[in-house]
Design a protein around this motif. Structure first.
Motif, PDB file in Angstrom:
ATOM      1  N   VAL A 158       0.847  -1.191   0.000  1.00  9.11           N
ATOM      2  CA  VAL A 158       0.000   0.000   0.000  1.00  9.11           C
ATOM      3  C   VAL A 158       0.882   1.241   0.000  1.00  9.11           C
ATOM      4  O   VAL A 158       0.647   2.188  -0.752  1.00  9.11           O
ATOM      5  CB  VAL A 158      -0.981  -0.021   1.187  1.00  9.11           C
ATOM      6  N   GLN A 159       1.927   1.249   0.835  1.00  8.03           N
ATOM      7  CA  GLN A 159       2.855   2.384   0.870  1.00  8.03           C
ATOM      8  C   GLN A 159       3.541   2.565  -0.479  1.00  8.03           C
ATOM      9  O   GLN A 159       3.691   3.690  -0.961  1.00  8.03           O
ATOM     10  CB  GLN A 159       3.898   2.189   1.970  1.00  8.03           C
ATOM     11  N   LEU A 160       3.967   1.470  -1.093  1.00  6.36           N
ATOM     12  CA  LEU A 160       4.617   1.556  -2.403  1.00  6.36           C
ATOM     13  C   LEU A 160       3.654   2.092  -3.461  1.00  6.36           C
ATOM     14  O   LEU A 160       4.020   2.961  -4.255  1.00  6.36           O
ATOM     15  CB  LEU A 160       5.146   0.190  -2.828  1.00  6.36           C
ATOM     16  N   ALA A 161       2.434   1.584  -3.472  1.00  8.76           N
ATOM     17  CA  ALA A 161       1.457   2.015  -4.475  1.00  8.76           C
ATOM     18  C   ALA A 161       1.111   3.490  -4.308  1.00  8.76           C
ATOM     19  O   ALA A 161       0.913   4.205  -5.285  1.00  8.76           O
ATOM     20  CB  ALA A 161       0.197   1.155  -4.392  1.00  8.76           C
ATOM     21  N   ALA A 162       1.060   3.951  -3.048  1.00 15.48           N
ATOM     22  CA  ALA A 162       0.718   5.348  -2.773  1.00 15.48           C
ATOM     23  C   ALA A 162       1.948   6.256  -2.767  1.00 15.48           C
ATOM     24  O   ALA A 162       1.812   7.469  -2.657  1.00 15.48           O
ATOM     25  CB  ALA A 162       0.003   5.444  -1.430  1.00 15.48           C
ATOM     26  N   HIS A 201      -4.338  -1.267  -5.070  1.00 13.09           N
ATOM     27  CA  HIS A 201      -5.123  -0.127  -5.540  1.00 13.09           C
ATOM     28  C   HIS A 201      -5.190   0.885  -4.400  1.00 13.09           C
ATOM     29  O   HIS A 201      -5.318   0.496  -3.235  1.00 13.09           O
ATOM     30  CB  HIS A 201      -6.535  -0.574  -5.918  1.00 13.09           C
ATOM     31  N   THR A 202      -5.082   2.151  -4.726  1.00 10.66           N
ATOM     32  CA  THR A 202      -5.216   3.185  -3.705  1.00 10.66           C
ATOM     33  C   THR A 202      -6.252   4.214  -4.126  1.00 10.66           C
ATOM     34  O   THR A 202      -6.440   4.478  -5.312  1.00 10.66           O
ATOM     35  CB  THR A 202      -3.881   3.908  -3.421  1.00 10.66           C
ATOM     36  N   THR A 203      -6.915   4.742  -3.113  1.00  9.92           N
ATOM     37  CA  THR A 203      -7.766   5.910  -3.281  1.00  9.92           C
ATOM     38  C   THR A 203      -7.089   7.022  -2.476  1.00  9.92           C
ATOM     39  O   THR A 203      -5.966   6.843  -2.001  1.00  9.92           O
ATOM     40  CB  THR A 203      -9.193   5.644  -2.749  1.00  9.92           C
ATOM     41  N   ARG A 216      -7.575   8.063   0.548  1.00  8.97           N
ATOM     42  CA  ARG A 216      -7.329   7.736   1.947  1.00  8.97           C
ATOM     43  C   ARG A 216      -7.249   6.253   2.271  1.00  8.97           C
ATOM     44  O   ARG A 216      -7.033   5.893   3.419  1.00  8.97           O
ATOM     45  CB  ARG A 216      -8.405   8.374   2.827  1.00  8.97           C
ATOM     46  N   LEU A 217      -7.409   5.375   1.279  1.00  7.90           N
ATOM     47  CA  LEU A 217      -7.374   3.941   1.538  1.00  7.90           C
ATOM     48  C   LEU A 217      -6.470   3.241   0.539  1.00  7.90           C
ATOM     49  O   LEU A 217      -6.354   3.656  -0.611  1.00  7.90           O
ATOM     50  CB  LEU A 217      -8.776   3.331   1.450  1.00  7.90           C
ATOM     51  N   GLY A 218      -5.857   2.154   1.000  1.00  6.44           N
ATOM     52  CA  GLY A 218      -5.079   1.291   0.125  1.00  6.44           C
ATOM     53  C   GLY A 218      -5.593  -0.130   0.238  1.00  6.44           C
ATOM     54  O   GLY A 218      -5.922  -0.591   1.337  1.00  6.44           O
ATOM     55  N   PHE A 219      -5.681  -0.808  -0.883  1.00  6.88           N
ATOM     56  CA  PHE A 219      -6.196  -2.171  -0.937  1.00  6.88           C
ATOM     57  C   PHE A 219      -5.109  -3.076  -1.523  1.00  6.88           C
ATOM     58  O   PHE A 219      -4.437  -2.689  -2.478  1.00  6.88           O
ATOM     59  CB  PHE A 219      -7.427  -2.240  -1.854  1.00  6.88           C
ATOM     60  N   ALA A 220      -4.967  -4.253  -0.960  1.00  5.48           N
ATOM     61  CA  ALA A 220      -4.003  -5.215  -1.500  1.00  5.48           C
ATOM     62  C   ALA A 220      -4.474  -6.625  -1.164  1.00  5.48           C
ATOM     63  O   ALA A 220      -5.142  -6.842  -0.150  1.00  5.48           O
ATOM     64  CB  ALA A 220      -2.606  -4.975  -0.933  1.00  5.48           C
ATOM     65  N   SER A 221      -4.115  -7.561  -2.017  1.00 10.64           N
ATOM     66  CA  SER A 221      -4.437  -8.962  -1.766  1.00 10.64           C
ATOM     67  C   SER A 221      -3.343  -9.831  -2.361  1.00 10.64           C
ATOM     68  O   SER A 221      -2.583  -9.392  -3.218  1.00 10.64           O
ATOM     69  CB  SER A 221      -5.797  -9.331  -2.346  1.00 10.64           C
ATOM     70  N   GLY A 222      -3.293 -11.050  -1.886  1.00  8.90           N
ATOM     71  CA  GLY A 222      -2.292 -11.942  -2.426  1.00  8.90           C
ATOM     72  C   GLY A 222      -2.225 -13.257  -1.691  1.00  8.90           C
ATOM     73  O   GLY A 222      -3.101 -13.593  -0.886  1.00  8.90           O
ATOM     74  N   LEU A 223      -1.164 -13.981  -1.978  1.00 10.59           N
ATOM     75  CA  LEU A 223      -0.930 -15.304  -1.417  1.00 10.59           C
ATOM     76  C   LEU A 223       0.399 -15.339  -0.700  1.00 10.59           C
ATOM     77  O   LEU A 223       1.310 -14.573  -1.010  1.00 10.59           O
ATOM     78  CB  LEU A 223      -0.905 -16.358  -2.530  1.00 10.59           C
ATOM     79  N   ILE A 283      -7.099  -3.941   3.762  1.00 14.06           N
ATOM     80  CA  ILE A 283      -7.340  -2.519   3.552  1.00 14.06           C
ATOM     81  C   ILE A 283      -6.531  -1.771   4.590  1.00 14.06           C
ATOM     82  O   ILE A 283      -6.549  -2.115   5.774  1.00 14.06           O
ATOM     83  CB  ILE A 283      -8.834  -2.165   3.704  1.00 14.06           C
ATOM     84  N   ALA A 284      -5.810  -0.746   4.146  1.00 15.54           N
ATOM     85  CA  ALA A 284      -5.010   0.077   5.057  1.00 15.54           C
ATOM     86  C   ALA A 284      -5.391   1.548   4.886  1.00 15.54           C
ATOM     87  O   ALA A 284      -5.794   1.969   3.793  1.00 15.54           O
ATOM     88  CB  ALA A 284      -3.523  -0.112   4.784  1.00 15.54           C
ATOM     89  N   LYS A 285      -5.259   2.298   5.950  1.00  9.87           N
ATOM     90  CA  LYS A 285      -5.524   3.737   5.923  1.00  9.87           C
ATOM     91  C   LYS A 285      -4.308   4.462   5.357  1.00  9.87           C
ATOM     92  O   LYS A 285      -3.178   4.138   5.685  1.00  9.87           O
ATOM     93  CB  LYS A 285      -5.794   4.237   7.343  1.00  9.87           C
ATOM     94  N   LEU A 286      -4.564   5.426   4.514  1.00 13.79           N
ATOM     95  CA  LEU A 286      -3.509   6.311   4.028  1.00 13.79           C
ATOM     96  C   LEU A 286      -3.713   7.657   4.711  1.00 13.79           C
ATOM     97  O   LEU A 286      -4.571   8.439   4.298  1.00 13.79           O
ATOM     98  CB  LEU A 286      -3.577   6.459   2.505  1.00 13.79           C
ATOM     99  N   PRO A 287      -2.982   7.902   5.793  1.00 10.71           N
ATOM    100  CA  PRO A 287      -3.199   9.140   6.544  1.00 10.71           C
ATOM    101  C   PRO A 287      -2.736  10.368   5.770  1.00 10.71           C
ATOM    102  O   PRO A 287      -1.879  10.272   4.884  1.00 10.71           O
ATOM    103  CB  PRO A 287      -2.365   8.947   7.809  1.00 10.71           C
TER     104      PRO A 287
END
Length: 158
Positions: free
Chosen positions: A68-72, A105-107, A109-116, A130-134
């Motif tokens: 999420v940090q990388l995507a944002a 994917h990021t919006t 204020r939010l970051g979404f990620a999924s995987g294995l 889902i993680a918060k993007l402060p």
């Protein structure tokens, strides 16, 4: 470094609080995606002699947060809001387990990620998070130690 850690991984920083108790952990950036892994050691085993589910969930929580940090492209700590996990098969002592985040994917204020999480014989865990993007000036969330290294490494490998 443990001999079963694949080439290209480096030790995750040991000054991260909680992670000091669960390591050693390893990380690298592959094609802009953060990858984390660990070798299942005695300290990671539950009473049944398999890797404790909490250990696997912790690593995937960290991998989701890193991605999420990388995507944002942010160094701000991104706290987890929600995570779901599905255990697919047991992981055994001395196995190398590694994250494989396949969706980010990021919006605003939010970051979404999924995987294995993969072991030597295929997937052992599936997760969605889902993680918060402060906001940049929110004093409750400081700069995440290690995030600058993730971002710098991703920029170098892009």
């Amino acid at each position: 470094m443990h001999p079963d850690v694949p080439e290209g991984f480096e030790p995750f920083p040991m000054d991260q609080g909680f992670t000091n108790h669960i390591g050693p952990l390893y990380w690298r950036i592959e094609k802009g995606v953060g990858v984390m892994g660990f070798v299942v050691l005695d300290v990671h085993l539950n009473p049944a002699g398999i890797c404790h589910g909490g250990m696997m969930m912790t690593l995937m929580d960290m991998a989701v947060g890193m991605n999420v940090q990388l995507a944002a492209k942010t160094e701000a700590f991104s706290p987890t809001i929600q995570m779901t996990y599905d255990f697919l098969k047991p992981a055994l002592k001395d196995q190398w387990l590694v994250s494989d985040i396949d969706f980010r994917h990021t919006t605003r204020r939010l970051g979404f990620a999924s995987g294995l999480m993969h072991g030597p014989e295929g997937p052992v865990l599936r997760c969605n998070g889902i993680a918060k993007l402060p906001s940049a000036n929110d004093p409750r969330y400081g700069r995440a130690e290690g995030a600058a290294a993730f971002i710098k490494s991703a920029d170098e490998n892009s």
